[in-house]
Design a protein around this motif. Structure first.
Motif, PDB file in Angstrom:
ATOM      1  N   GLN A  25      -3.411  -8.507  -6.936  1.00 46.25           N
ATOM      2  CA  GLN A  25      -3.659  -8.969  -5.570  1.00 46.25           C
ATOM      3  C   GLN A  25      -2.590  -8.476  -4.604  1.00 46.25           C
ATOM      4  OE1 GLN A  25      -3.217 -13.203  -4.920  1.00 46.25           O
ATOM      5  NE2 GLN A  25      -4.748 -13.150  -3.292  1.00 46.25           N
ATOM      6  N   GLY A  26      -3.034  -7.992  -3.450  1.00 43.43           N
ATOM      7  CA  GLY A  26      -2.089  -7.544  -2.435  1.00 43.43           C
ATOM      8  C   GLY A  26      -2.718  -6.563  -1.476  1.00 43.43           C
ATOM      9  N   PHE A  27      -1.888  -5.602  -1.034  1.00 45.33           N
ATOM     10  CA  PHE A  27      -2.321  -4.592  -0.070  1.00 45.33           C
ATOM     11  C   PHE A  27      -2.199  -3.189  -0.643  1.00 45.33           C
ATOM     12  CE2 PHE A  27      -0.650  -7.355   3.672  1.00 45.33           C
ATOM     13  CZ  PHE A  27      -1.862  -8.016   3.774  1.00 45.33           C
ATOM     14  N   LEU A  28      -3.264  -2.411  -0.472  1.00 48.69           N
ATOM     15  CA  LEU A  28      -3.177  -0.965  -0.606  1.00 48.69           C
ATOM     16  C   LEU A  28      -2.926  -0.466   0.799  1.00 48.69           C
ATOM     17  CD1 LEU A  28      -3.494   1.823  -1.920  1.00 48.69           C
ATOM     18  CD2 LEU A  28      -5.946   1.630  -1.475  1.00 48.69           C
ATOM     19  N   VAL A  29      -1.795   0.205   1.027  1.00 48.11           N
ATOM     20  CA  VAL A  29      -1.435   0.694   2.349  1.00 48.11           C
ATOM     21  C   VAL A  29      -1.434   2.218   2.329  1.00 48.11           C
ATOM     22  CG1 VAL A  29       0.308   0.738   4.178  1.00 48.11           C
ATOM     23  CG2 VAL A  29      -0.005  -1.339   2.803  1.00 48.11           C
ATOM     24  N   LEU A  30      -2.301   2.809   3.148  1.00 49.32           N
ATOM     25  CA  LEU A  30      -2.313   4.255   3.352  1.00 49.32           C
ATOM     26  C   LEU A  30      -1.494   4.500   4.612  1.00 49.32           C
ATOM     27  CD1 LEU A  30      -6.133   4.826   2.751  1.00 49.32           C
ATOM     28  CD2 LEU A  30      -4.277   4.991   1.079  1.00 49.32           C
ATOM     29  N   LEU A  31      -0.448   5.318   4.503  1.00 48.33           N
ATOM     30  CA  LEU A  31       0.493   5.515   5.606  1.00 48.33           C
ATOM     31  C   LEU A  31       0.478   6.952   6.099  1.00 48.33           C
ATOM     32  CD1 LEU A  31       2.848   4.194   7.265  1.00 48.33           C
ATOM     33  CD2 LEU A  31       4.379   5.213   5.557  1.00 48.33           C
ATOM     34  N   LEU A  75       1.810   1.575  -1.803  1.00 49.24           N
ATOM     35  CA  LEU A  75       1.952   2.421  -0.615  1.00 49.24           C
ATOM     36  C   LEU A  75       1.660   3.870  -0.971  1.00 49.24           C
ATOM     37  CD1 LEU A  75       2.931   2.597   2.395  1.00 49.24           C
ATOM     38  CD2 LEU A  75       5.184   3.135   1.457  1.00 49.24           C
ATOM     39  N   ILE A  76       0.730   4.472  -0.224  1.00 44.99           N
ATOM     40  CA  ILE A  76       0.310   5.854  -0.457  1.00 44.99           C
ATOM     41  C   ILE A  76       0.488   6.650   0.841  1.00 44.99           C
ATOM     42  CG2 ILE A  76      -1.612   7.370  -1.106  1.00 44.99           C
ATOM     43  CD1 ILE A  76      -0.900   5.458  -3.364  1.00 44.99           C
ATOM     44  N   SER A  77       1.181   7.772   0.773  1.00 42.51           N
ATOM     45  CA  SER A  77       1.295   8.642   1.949  1.00 42.51           C
ATOM     46  C   SER A  77      -0.045   9.346   2.170  1.00 42.51           C
ATOM     47  CB  SER A  77       2.412   9.671   1.762  1.00 42.51           C
ATOM     48  OG  SER A  77       2.122  10.521   0.678  1.00 42.51           O
TER      49      SER A  77
END
Length: 150
Positions: A25-31, A75-77
């Motif tokens: 559980q959480g956030f997938l963040v595409l940055l 976190l994914i660039s």
């Protein structure tokens, strides 16, 4: 900076057949990072991500933040967030920061999110060919652009 934040039940990133990072559980963040981004953009965006109240409380209302649910971040660039598709069918990525600008900001974002969350976060690998898998919860997807603070 642009962040696409997806509330997930689980997410992972695989590089060359090996799992590099994975969360429950959480956030997938595409940055996405552009050439005009600064530490101010980074600090502001990190606080917004950590503070997002999009997890359900006891009444089923989106009222809880990441810390409240003991969630994590992957976190994914993603330079393609700065794709310009105004001309033709082949996107231009001229607004995406070059690696000499983007890599240090991406690494600083990892450190900032880890510090704000109070635990290490999971990541992909800058510039790698990554396979991202996720189970979007909701679905809930939020887009935040640090250039639109006001």
């Amino acid at each position: 900076m642009i962040a696409v934040i997806q509330r997930v039940s689980e997410a992972s990133v695989t590089i060359e057949g090996h799992v590099k990072g994975q969360i429950q559980q959480g956030f997938l963040v595409l940055l996405g990072v552009t050439h005009t981004d600064t530490n101010e953009d980074l600090e502001w965006l990190a606080k917004k991500i950590i503070g997002l109240r999009v997890f359900s409380d006891a009444d089923g209302k989106m009222n809880l933040d990441l810390k409240s649910v003991e969630g994590n971040i992957l976190l994914i660039s993603q330079f393609t967030l700065y794709a310009n598709t105004k001309k033709g069918n082949r996107p231009s990525f001229i607004e995406a920061a070059r690696p000499e600008v983007a890599i240090p900001l991406y690494e600083q974002m990892i450190q900032r999110l880890s510090a704000e969350l109070g635990q290490p976060i999971q990541t992909g690998e800058f510039g790698a060919d990554m396979k991202v898998s996720l189970l979007n919860d909701g679905p809930v997807t939020i887009i935040i652009d640090s250039k639109n603070k006001v």
